[in-house]
Design a protein around this motif. Structure first.
Motif, PDB file in Angstrom:
ATOM      1  N   SER A   1       0.869  -1.403   0.061  1.00  0.00           N
ATOM      2  CA  SER A   1      -0.001   0.141   0.044  1.00  0.00           C
ATOM      3  C   SER A   1       0.980   1.234  -0.016  1.00  0.00           C
ATOM      4  N   ILE A   2       0.509   2.235  -1.130  1.00  0.00           N
ATOM      5  CA  ILE A   2       1.286   3.410  -0.913  1.00  0.00           C
ATOM      6  C   ILE A   2       0.419   4.545  -0.920  1.00  0.00           C
ATOM      7  N   ASP A   3       0.652   5.528   0.255  1.00  0.00           N
ATOM      8  CA  ASP A   3      -0.217   6.389   0.428  1.00  0.00           C
ATOM      9  C   ASP A   3       0.754   7.626   0.853  1.00  0.00           C
ATOM     10  N   GLU A   4       0.749   8.040   2.373  1.00  0.00           N
ATOM     11  CA  GLU A   4       1.713   8.745   2.790  1.00  0.00           C
ATOM     12  C   GLU A   4       2.837   7.889   3.226  1.00  0.00           C
ATOM     13  N   LYS A   5       2.825   6.625   3.448  1.00  0.00           N
ATOM     14  CA  LYS A   5       3.907   5.935   3.635  1.00  0.00           C
ATOM     15  C   LYS A   5       3.554   4.501   2.846  1.00  0.00           C
ATOM     16  N   VAL A   6       4.759   3.967   2.646  1.00  0.00           N
ATOM     17  CA  VAL A   6       4.512   2.375   2.108  1.00  0.00           C
ATOM     18  C   VAL A   6       4.395   1.373   3.096  1.00  0.00           C
ATOM     19  N   CYS A   7       3.358   0.544   3.126  1.00  0.00           N
ATOM     20  CA  CYS A   7       3.231  -0.621   3.772  1.00  0.00           C
ATOM     21  C   CYS A   7       3.165  -1.937   3.243  1.00  0.00           C
ATOM     22  N   VAL A   8       3.827  -2.710   3.674  1.00  0.00           N
ATOM     23  CA  VAL A   8       3.861  -4.302   3.283  1.00  0.00           C
ATOM     24  C   VAL A   8       3.776  -4.924   4.571  1.00  0.00           C
ATOM     25  N   SER A   9       3.750  -6.354   4.465  1.00  0.00           N
ATOM     26  CA  SER A   9       3.653  -7.300   5.598  1.00  0.00           C
ATOM     27  C   SER A   9       4.818  -6.958   6.612  1.00  0.00           C
ATOM     28  N   ALA A  10       5.892  -6.497   6.205  1.00  0.00           N
ATOM     29  CA  ALA A  10       7.161  -6.285   7.256  1.00  0.00           C
ATOM     30  C   ALA A  10       6.761  -5.042   7.941  1.00  0.00           C
ATOM     31  N   GLY A  11       6.136  -4.352   7.469  1.00  0.00           N
ATOM     32  CA  GLY A  11       6.001  -2.930   8.432  1.00  0.00           C
ATOM     33  C   GLY A  11       5.609  -1.575   7.291  1.00  0.00           C
ATOM     34  N   CYS A  12       5.607  -0.787   7.816  1.00  0.00           N
ATOM     35  CA  CYS A  12       5.393   0.625   6.890  1.00  0.00           C
ATOM     36  C   CYS A  12       6.762   1.468   7.158  1.00  0.00           C
ATOM     37  N   MET A  13       6.970   2.172   6.043  1.00  0.00           N
ATOM     38  CA  MET A  13       7.998   3.151   6.066  1.00  0.00           C
ATOM     39  C   MET A  13       7.993   4.197   4.843  1.00  0.00           C
ATOM     40  N   SER A  14       8.662   5.327   5.001  1.00  0.00           N
ATOM     41  CA  SER A  14       8.475   6.447   3.741  1.00  0.00           C
ATOM     42  C   SER A  14       8.520   5.787   2.533  1.00  0.00           C
ATOM     43  N   GLU A  15       8.040   6.385   1.641  1.00  0.00           N
ATOM     44  CA  GLU A  15       8.076   5.809   0.335  1.00  0.00           C
ATOM     45  C   GLU A  15       9.534   5.921  -0.412  1.00  0.00           C
ATOM     46  N   GLU A  16      10.309   7.020   0.317  1.00  0.00           N
ATOM     47  CA  GLU A  16      11.860   7.167  -0.099  1.00  0.00           C
ATOM     48  C   GLU A  16      12.615   5.958   0.430  1.00  0.00           C
ATOM     49  N   ALA A  17      12.307   5.609   1.748  1.00  0.00           N
ATOM     50  CA  ALA A  17      13.008   4.403   2.435  1.00  0.00           C
ATOM     51  C   ALA A  17      12.846   3.227   1.840  1.00  0.00           C
ATOM     52  N   PHE A  18      11.463   3.006   1.248  1.00  0.00           N
ATOM     53  CA  PHE A  18      11.113   1.656   0.583  1.00  0.00           C
ATOM     54  C   PHE A  18      11.844   1.672  -0.700  1.00  0.00           C
ATOM     55  N   VAL A  19      11.721   2.895  -1.730  1.00  0.00           N
ATOM     56  CA  VAL A  19      12.282   2.302  -2.982  1.00  0.00           C
ATOM     57  C   VAL A  19      13.875   2.360  -2.657  1.00  0.00           C
ATOM     58  N   ARG A  20      14.577   3.088  -1.725  1.00  0.00           N
ATOM     59  CA  ARG A  20      15.815   2.901  -1.377  1.00  0.00           C
ATOM     60  C   ARG A  20      16.229   1.262  -1.104  1.00  0.00           C
ATOM     61  N   GLU A  21      15.449   0.816  -0.055  1.00  0.00           N
ATOM     62  CA  GLU A  21      15.688  -0.490   0.280  1.00  0.00           C
ATOM     63  C   GLU A  21      15.381  -1.584  -0.714  1.00  0.00           C
ATOM     64  N   TYR A  22      13.822  -1.459  -1.348  1.00  0.00           N
ATOM     65  CA  TYR A  22      13.570  -2.547  -2.012  1.00  0.00           C
ATOM     66  C   TYR A  22      13.814  -2.616  -3.538  1.00  0.00           C
TER      67      TYR A  22
END
Length: 166
Positions: A69-90
């Motif tokens: 789910s992408i809105d103010e944050k990105v949420c996956v089963s592992a938890g939520c993080m900022s969209e920037e952190a998600f793109v950087r990590e994934y």
């Protein structure tokens, strides 16, 4: 008495912060393939969106196995993080923050640079430098993203309905 108070406070916090789910006006069945160092998936799913909010719900053998789910944050089963952190990590630290959101919505990435248009409404972007080698194709019924340098593939196809009487 203290346990009873803690239980009520916990329930109150849950109700206030809520586990509310977002309601999306558009929900489309898709065949989704994701291959990255952290995510591997190839089966059916749904892409749902409302404005800039987007969700990919992934199924295997009819059972929901992951939701992005992408809105103010990105949420996956592992938890939520900022969209920037998600793109950087994934995906890659060299991608713009909205890269996954745009791919899921079938929109041009990297502000549309190097986009060429083909017949039938298809568009292709090539983005190459020392950190990425991307080909991104958008067609009315499919989007295909591949970065050879970072080992990423994201393919989203319309799930064609079949009629048993045909």
């Amino acid at each position: 008495m203290q346990k009873f108070f803690i239980l009520w406070v916990s329930l109150l916090i849950l109700l206030i912060t809520g586990c509310t789910s977002k309601h999306y006006s558009i929900s489309e069945p898709k065949i989704i393939t994701i291959k990255s160092p952290k995510l591997k998936f190839a089966d059916t799913g749904y892409i749902r969106h409302e404005g800039e909010a987007v969700e990919a719900e992934l199924f295997t053998a009819g059972v929901a196995v992951e939701k992005i789910s992408i809105d103010e944050k990105v949420c996956v089963s592992a938890g939520c993080m900022s969209e920037e952190a998600f793109v950087r990590e994934y995906l890659s630290a060299d991608y713009p923050t909205d890269t996954l959101r745009r791919i899921l919505l079938g929109e041009p990435i990297f502000e549309g640079i190097n986009t060429t248009e083909q017949c039938g409404g298809a568009k292709t972007q090539y983005i190459r430098n020392e950190k990425m080698d991307i080909v991104y194709r958008l067609k009315p019924e499919m989007s295909y993203f591949k970065d050879r340098s970072n080992g990423l593939i994201i393919k989203i196809e319309d799930l064609k309905e079949t009629n048993a009487t045909e």
